[in-house]
Design a protein around this motif. Structure first.
Motif, mmCIF file in Angstrom:
data_model
loop_
_atom_site.group_PDB
_atom_site.id
_atom_site.type_symbol
_atom_site.label_atom_id
_atom_site.label_comp_id
_atom_site.label_asym_id
_atom_site.label_seq_id
_atom_site.Cartn_x
_atom_site.Cartn_y
_atom_site.Cartn_z
ATOM 1 N N ILE A 16 0.831 -1.210 0.000
ATOM 2 C CA ILE A 16 0.000 0.000 0.000
ATOM 3 C C ILE A 16 0.864 1.257 0.000
ATOM 4 C CG2 ILE A 16 -1.651 1.354 1.365
ATOM 5 C CD1 ILE A 16 -2.837 -1.344 2.290
ATOM 6 N N LEU A 17 1.928 1.254 0.790
ATOM 7 C CA LEU A 17 2.805 2.421 0.856
ATOM 8 C C LEU A 17 3.518 2.656 -0.478
ATOM 9 C CD1 LEU A 17 4.339 2.035 4.428
ATOM 10 C CD2 LEU A 17 2.715 3.768 3.665
ATOM 11 N N LEU A 18 3.972 1.576 -1.122
ATOM 12 C CA LEU A 18 4.608 1.716 -2.433
ATOM 13 C C LEU A 18 3.612 2.208 -3.476
ATOM 14 C CD1 LEU A 18 6.981 -1.379 -2.814
ATOM 15 C CD2 LEU A 18 7.624 1.018 -2.593
ATOM 16 N N TRP A 19 2.399 1.707 -3.409
ATOM 17 C CA TRP A 19 1.349 2.137 -4.330
ATOM 18 C C TRP A 19 1.065 3.622 -4.165
ATOM 19 C CZ3 TRP A 19 -3.943 3.519 -3.370
ATOM 20 C CH2 TRP A 19 -4.721 3.621 -4.531
ATOM 21 N N LEU A 20 0.977 4.084 -2.921
ATOM 22 C CA LEU A 20 0.760 5.513 -2.651
ATOM 23 C C LEU A 20 1.941 6.346 -3.134
ATOM 24 C CD1 LEU A 20 -0.805 5.360 0.936
ATOM 25 C CD2 LEU A 20 -1.973 5.941 -1.200
ATOM 26 N N PHE A 21 3.145 5.803 -2.961
ATOM 27 C CA PHE A 21 4.357 6.493 -3.391
ATOM 28 C C PHE A 21 4.322 6.758 -4.892
ATOM 29 C CE2 PHE A 21 8.706 5.969 -5.120
ATOM 30 C CZ PHE A 21 9.317 7.064 -4.535
ATOM 31 N N VAL A 22 3.946 5.736 -5.671
ATOM 32 C CA VAL A 22 3.872 5.882 -7.124
ATOM 33 C C VAL A 22 2.720 6.803 -7.528
ATOM 34 C CG1 VAL A 22 3.508 4.664 -9.296
ATOM 35 C CG2 VAL A 22 4.944 3.647 -7.536
ATOM 36 N N MET A 23 1.589 6.689 -6.857
ATOM 37 C CA MET A 23 0.429 7.510 -7.176
ATOM 38 C C MET A 23 0.705 8.994 -6.936
ATOM 39 S SD MET A 23 -2.145 5.762 -8.374
ATOM 40 C CE MET A 23 -3.557 6.814 -8.032
ATOM 41 N N VAL A 24 1.364 9.299 -5.836
ATOM 42 C CA VAL A 24 1.629 10.696 -5.485
ATOM 43 C C VAL A 24 2.690 11.305 -6.387
ATOM 44 C CG1 VAL A 24 2.534 12.230 -3.686
ATOM 45 C CG2 VAL A 24 0.895 10.441 -3.094
ATOM 46 N N LEU A 25 3.750 10.553 -6.658
ATOM 47 C CA LEU A 25 4.882 11.096 -7.405
ATOM 48 C C LEU A 25 4.743 10.933 -8.917
ATOM 49 C CD1 LEU A 25 7.813 10.026 -5.091
ATOM 50 C CD2 LEU A 25 6.689 12.243 -5.230
ATOM 51 N N GLY A 26 3.748 10.185 -9.383
ATOM 52 C CA GLY A 26 3.487 10.115 -10.815
ATOM 53 C C GLY A 26 4.118 8.909 -11.493
ATOM 54 N N LYS A 27 3.689 8.685 -12.738
ATOM 55 C CA LYS A 27 4.146 7.535 -13.510
ATOM 56 C C LYS A 27 5.609 7.633 -13.904
ATOM 57 C CE LYS A 27 -0.430 6.529 -15.424
ATOM 58 N NZ LYS A 27 -1.245 6.395 -16.658
ATOM 59 N N GLN A 28 6.165 8.850 -13.868
ATOM 60 C CA GLN A 28 7.570 8.991 -14.234
ATOM 61 C C GLN A 28 8.470 8.233 -13.260
ATOM 62 O OE1 GLN A 28 9.011 12.981 -13.891
ATOM 63 N NE2 GLN A 28 7.859 13.423 -12.038
ATOM 64 N N THR A 29 7.972 7.975 -12.026
ATOM 65 C CA THR A 29 8.738 7.191 -11.062
ATOM 66 C C THR A 29 8.977 5.787 -11.582
ATOM 67 O OG1 THR A 29 7.639 8.445 -9.312
ATOM 68 C CG2 THR A 29 8.835 6.469 -8.652
ATOM 69 N N ILE A 30 7.964 5.203 -12.224
ATOM 70 C CA ILE A 30 8.086 3.848 -12.771
ATOM 71 C C ILE A 30 9.072 3.828 -13.931
ATOM 72 C CG2 ILE A 30 6.818 1.929 -13.808
ATOM 73 C CD1 ILE A 30 4.289 3.051 -12.515
ATOM 74 N N MET A 44 13.194 2.720 -2.182
ATOM 75 C CA MET A 44 11.856 2.447 -1.676
ATOM 76 C C MET A 44 11.532 0.952 -1.754
ATOM 77 S SD MET A 44 10.483 5.228 -0.535
ATOM 78 C CE MET A 44 8.703 5.061 -0.569
ATOM 79 N N GLY A 45 11.976 0.300 -2.824
ATOM 80 C CA GLY A 45 11.759 -1.139 -2.942
ATOM 81 C C GLY A 45 12.477 -1.916 -1.845
ATOM 82 N N THR A 46 13.697 -1.484 -1.529
ATOM 83 C CA THR A 46 14.473 -2.135 -0.464
ATOM 84 C C THR A 46 13.811 -1.940 0.887
ATOM 85 O OG1 THR A 46 16.514 -1.736 -1.701
ATOM 86 C CG2 THR A 46 16.727 -2.259 0.634
ATOM 87 N N ILE A 64 8.654 5.576 9.024
ATOM 88 C CA ILE A 64 9.376 6.861 9.027
ATOM 89 C C ILE A 64 10.300 6.949 7.822
ATOM 90 C CG2 ILE A 64 11.109 8.238 10.237
ATOM 91 C CD1 ILE A 64 9.938 7.172 12.863
ATOM 92 N N ALA A 65 11.003 5.847 7.503
ATOM 93 C CA ALA A 65 11.947 5.838 6.384
ATOM 94 C C ALA A 65 11.220 6.060 5.057
ATOM 95 C CB ALA A 65 12.710 4.510 6.348
ATOM 96 N N ILE A 66 10.074 5.417 4.874
ATOM 97 C CA ILE A 66 9.320 5.554 3.623
ATOM 98 C C ILE A 66 8.771 6.965 3.471
ATOM 99 C CG2 ILE A 66 7.181 4.873 2.462
ATOM 100 C CD1 ILE A 66 7.740 2.021 3.249
ATOM 101 N N ILE A 67 8.220 7.515 4.552
ATOM 102 C CA ILE A 67 7.681 8.883 4.494
ATOM 103 C C ILE A 67 8.796 9.883 4.218
ATOM 104 C CG2 ILE A 67 6.588 10.713 5.850
ATOM 105 C CD1 ILE A 67 4.982 8.545 7.272
ATOM 106 N N LEU A 68 9.940 9.690 4.866
ATOM 107 C CA LEU A 68 11.074 10.594 4.658
ATOM 108 C C LEU A 68 11.579 10.533 3.225
ATOM 109 C CD1 LEU A 68 13.135 12.566 5.828
ATOM 110 C CD2 LEU A 68 14.527 10.606 6.535
ATOM 111 N N MET A 69 11.722 9.316 2.674
ATOM 112 C CA MET A 69 12.190 9.169 1.303
ATOM 113 C C MET A 69 11.193 9.783 0.322
ATOM 114 S SD MET A 69 14.371 8.247 -0.924
ATOM 115 C CE MET A 69 15.549 7.397 0.136
ATOM 116 N N GLY A 70 9.906 9.559 0.555
ATOM 117 C CA GLY A 70 8.884 10.142 -0.307
ATOM 118 C C GLY A 70 8.927 11.662 -0.280
#
Length: 229
Positions: A16-30, A44-46, A64-70
């Motif tokens: 869910i967190l990875l999905w939100l990360f991609v949704m918020v930052l856009g398809k260019q992340t992929i 983020m994958g690690t 905390i690490a995921i939110i900070l990286m995002g």
């Protein structure tokens, strides 16, 4: 059993967190369009992988690490869009490997791009003869963009004797209300020329979201949306 349930919950949370990360930052992340997005995707994958299976580390630390990286990636994206002269150091910039039909050896050496790699990339574009290439640009995502010489293009211009005497690469002049002075000087233009063109159109630099010289030498201008309304 309790350990298995924890792993299941962690796995769902990581997804869910990875999905939100991609949704918020856009398809260019992929697509890994830039250096920082490529690094962020791996990181983020690690983090997500460890969140799912490394039960020895507290759940909160991973959150905390995921939110900070995002947050970091979001800020870098903002700087890249708003400040292109700074953004090129963050996201990288394309490198020209072939120009006017000539291989730029110095540029290839700077990018660590060998002649064999260039030939392989050209073959992927169905080009087996470098002689056919007018311009080749290595994009920030590692792909190679090709412009063929006119006589090798898939068109009937040569048969109809409609070949134009010259063909230029598009040159960005203004981005987000700021003149790109480096592009002006490198392509034989100056500030006086662009200001004269804007004055003729009754426009100011601050009115313009994007301005570029096309392949035919025409100036294309896109205004900010609010002004278009």
């Amino acid at each position: 059993m309790q350990g298995a349930i924890e792993v299941i919950l962690r796995t769902f949370t990581a997804f869910i967190l990875l999905w939100l990360f991609v949704m918020v930052l856009g398809k260019q992340t992929i697509a890994h369009r830039s250096y920082h997005l490529y690094i962020a995707s791996i990181t983020m994958g690690t983090i997500a992988g460890n969140l799912a299976f490394n039960v020895k580390v507290k759940f909160l630390y991973f959150i905390i690490a995921i939110i900070l990286m995002g947050t970091i990636v979001f800020m870098l994206n903002w700087v890249t869009v708003q400040k292109p002269h700074i953004g090129k150091w963050i996201a990288g910039e394309p490198a020209t490997l072939i120009q006017n039909g000539q291989i730029l050896k110095q540029s290839m050496e700077q990018m660590g791009y060998s002649l064999q790699s260039l030939k392989q990339a050209l073959r992927a574009k169905d080009i087996f003869n470098i002689e056919e290439v007018e311009c080749a640009i290595l994009e920030t995502n590692g792909s190679l963009s090709i412009l063929k010489k006119e006589k090798y293009q898939n068109a009937t211009k040569q048969d109809l004797n409609l070949l134009s005497p010259t063909r230029n690469i598009p040159v960005e002049m203004i981005y987000n209300g700021e003149i790109l002075y480096a592009n002006l000087t490198e392509n034989g233009y100056d500030e006086e020329w662009i200001m004269t063109e804007l004055k003729r159109r009754k426009l100011d630099v601050n009115d313009i979201s994007y301005a570029v010289i096309g392949t035919k030498g025409n100036l294309y201008i896109e205004l900010f949306r609010m002004q278009l309304k």
